[in-house]
Write a protein that holds these residues in place. Structure first.
Motif, short mmCIF file in Angstrom:
data_model
loop_
_atom_site.label_atom_id
_atom_site.label_comp_id
_atom_site.label_asym_id
_atom_site.label_seq_id
_atom_site.Cartn_x
_atom_site.Cartn_y
_atom_site.Cartn_z
N UNK A 22 31.25 -10.81 -29.07
CA UNK A 22 31.09 -10.51 -30.72
C UNK A 22 32.23 -10.32 -31.34
N UNK A 23 32.77 -11.73 -31.56
CA UNK A 23 34.05 -11.55 -32.15
C UNK A 23 34.07 -11.38 -33.41
N UNK A 24 33.16 -11.66 -34.24
CA UNK A 24 32.94 -11.36 -35.68
C UNK A 24 32.95 -10.20 -35.95
N UNK A 25 32.05 -9.43 -35.25
CA UNK A 25 32.08 -7.86 -35.43
C UNK A 25 33.29 -7.32 -34.88
N UNK A 26 34.11 -7.64 -33.84
CA UNK A 26 35.16 -7.20 -33.41
C UNK A 26 36.17 -7.48 -34.79
N UNK A 27 36.48 -8.48 -35.26
CA UNK A 27 37.25 -8.69 -36.42
C UNK A 27 36.85 -7.93 -37.58
N UNK A 28 35.58 -7.67 -37.90
CA UNK A 28 35.28 -7.00 -38.76
C UNK A 28 35.86 -5.42 -38.77
N UNK B 230 32.18 -21.61 -40.12
CA UNK B 230 31.12 -22.68 -41.01
C UNK B 230 29.90 -22.92 -40.10
N UNK B 231 29.91 -22.65 -38.71
CA UNK B 231 28.85 -22.93 -37.90
C UNK B 231 28.02 -21.82 -37.65
N UNK B 232 28.73 -20.62 -37.70
CA UNK B 232 27.69 -19.40 -37.26
C UNK B 232 28.40 -18.33 -38.25
N UNK B 233 28.40 -18.30 -39.72
CA UNK B 233 29.03 -17.33 -40.52
C UNK B 233 28.38 -15.66 -40.58
N UNK B 234 29.17 -15.00 -40.25
CA UNK B 234 28.44 -13.63 -40.15
C UNK B 234 29.13 -12.43 -40.82
N UNK B 235 30.23 -12.68 -41.44
CA UNK B 235 30.82 -11.60 -42.15
C UNK B 235 30.16 -11.14 -43.55
N UNK B 236 29.45 -12.13 -44.22
CA UNK B 236 28.54 -11.53 -45.36
C UNK B 236 27.55 -10.88 -45.00
N UNK B 237 26.57 -10.99 -43.79
CA UNK B 237 25.71 -10.06 -42.92
C UNK B 237 26.35 -8.72 -42.64
N UNK B 238 27.53 -8.77 -42.04
CA UNK B 238 28.10 -7.59 -41.46
C UNK B 238 28.45 -6.69 -42.77
N UNK B 239 29.07 -7.00 -43.80
CA UNK B 239 29.38 -6.28 -44.73
C UNK B 239 28.18 -6.32 -45.98
N UNK B 240 27.24 -6.82 -45.72
CA UNK B 240 26.06 -6.85 -46.84
C UNK B 240 26.35 -7.47 -48.14
N UNK B 241 26.86 -8.63 -48.03
CA UNK B 241 27.55 -9.32 -49.31
C UNK B 241 26.80 -10.47 -49.29
N UNK B 242 26.70 -11.19 -50.61
CA UNK B 242 26.24 -12.79 -50.68
C UNK B 242 27.20 -13.53 -50.11
#
Length: 191
Positions: A32-38, A58-70
């Motif tokens: 869960x690398x994106x969550x770890x980074x967040x 760009x293959x699987x962007x997640x930061x917008x969802x993690x932080x509730x952003x556009x």
């Protein structure tokens, strides 16, 4: 769990020196690398550092969802003449801003990441933030992490316990080393 991120943040900040732009790359896509980074970005911001989290996955962007952003961000920025500042979004965490991957479908991520416009963004954010943390795809899945690594100060490898094999970590190390990318450390995840 929060304490583990504060320890990781303290260790990261203590070892950075003048390095500012760091990518966090998983060895493989098993963690869960994106969550770890967040969570790491939040901990660094809580330590009083001005942080930009840049989603280059760009293959699987997640930061917008993690932080509730556009998800209007990096790709959109690179395809316009607008200043990157208009794409950076604030979070609820003081000192933490996010430049999401962007809403436009990407068919050529390596070309985008290698481009002059990307280098200009790195140059600009280096001057404005204490630390810039990049979310990239796992190093063994696609070339993106190595390509970005060549333009920045270094990489922290994420090794997922009981999922990633030692041989995979060694291969990731070789890929970065051959490209001249500085490996700043390693995190053992899901211990």
């Amino acid at each position: 769990m929060a304490e583990a991120y504060h320890v990781l943040s303290a260790n990261l900040l203590a070892g950075l020196g003048n390095k500012k732009i760091i990518e966090i790359a998983g060895v493989s896509g098993t963690g869960n690398n994106s969550e770890l980074l967040a969570n790491l970005a939040v901990a660094v911001a809580q330590a009083g550092k001005k942080v930009l989290l840049l989603d280059c996955n760009f293959h699987n962007p997640k930061q917008h969802a993690i932080f509730g952003l556009q998800n209007h961000g990096l790709v959109d920025c690179l395809q316009t003449t607008e200043d990157f500042h208009s794409f950076v979004q604030a979070t609820k965490q003081v000192n933490l801003q996010v430049l999401t991957a962007g809403s436009v479908g990407v068919t050529n991520p390596v070309e985008i990441l290698m481009g002059l416009s990307m280098q200009e963004i790195f140059d600009n954010v280096r001057a404005e933030y204490d630390i810039v943390l990049l979310d990239v795809p796992s190093v063994l899945e696609v070339a993106d992490a190595v390509v970005v690594g060549e333009k920045i100060d270094g990489v922290i490898l994420i090794f997922t316990n009981k999922k990633d094999k030692v041989e995979q970590a060694q291969k990731a190390k070789v890929l970065f080393t051959q490209a001249g990318v500085s490996i700043l450390g390693c995190v053992l995840n899901k211990v």
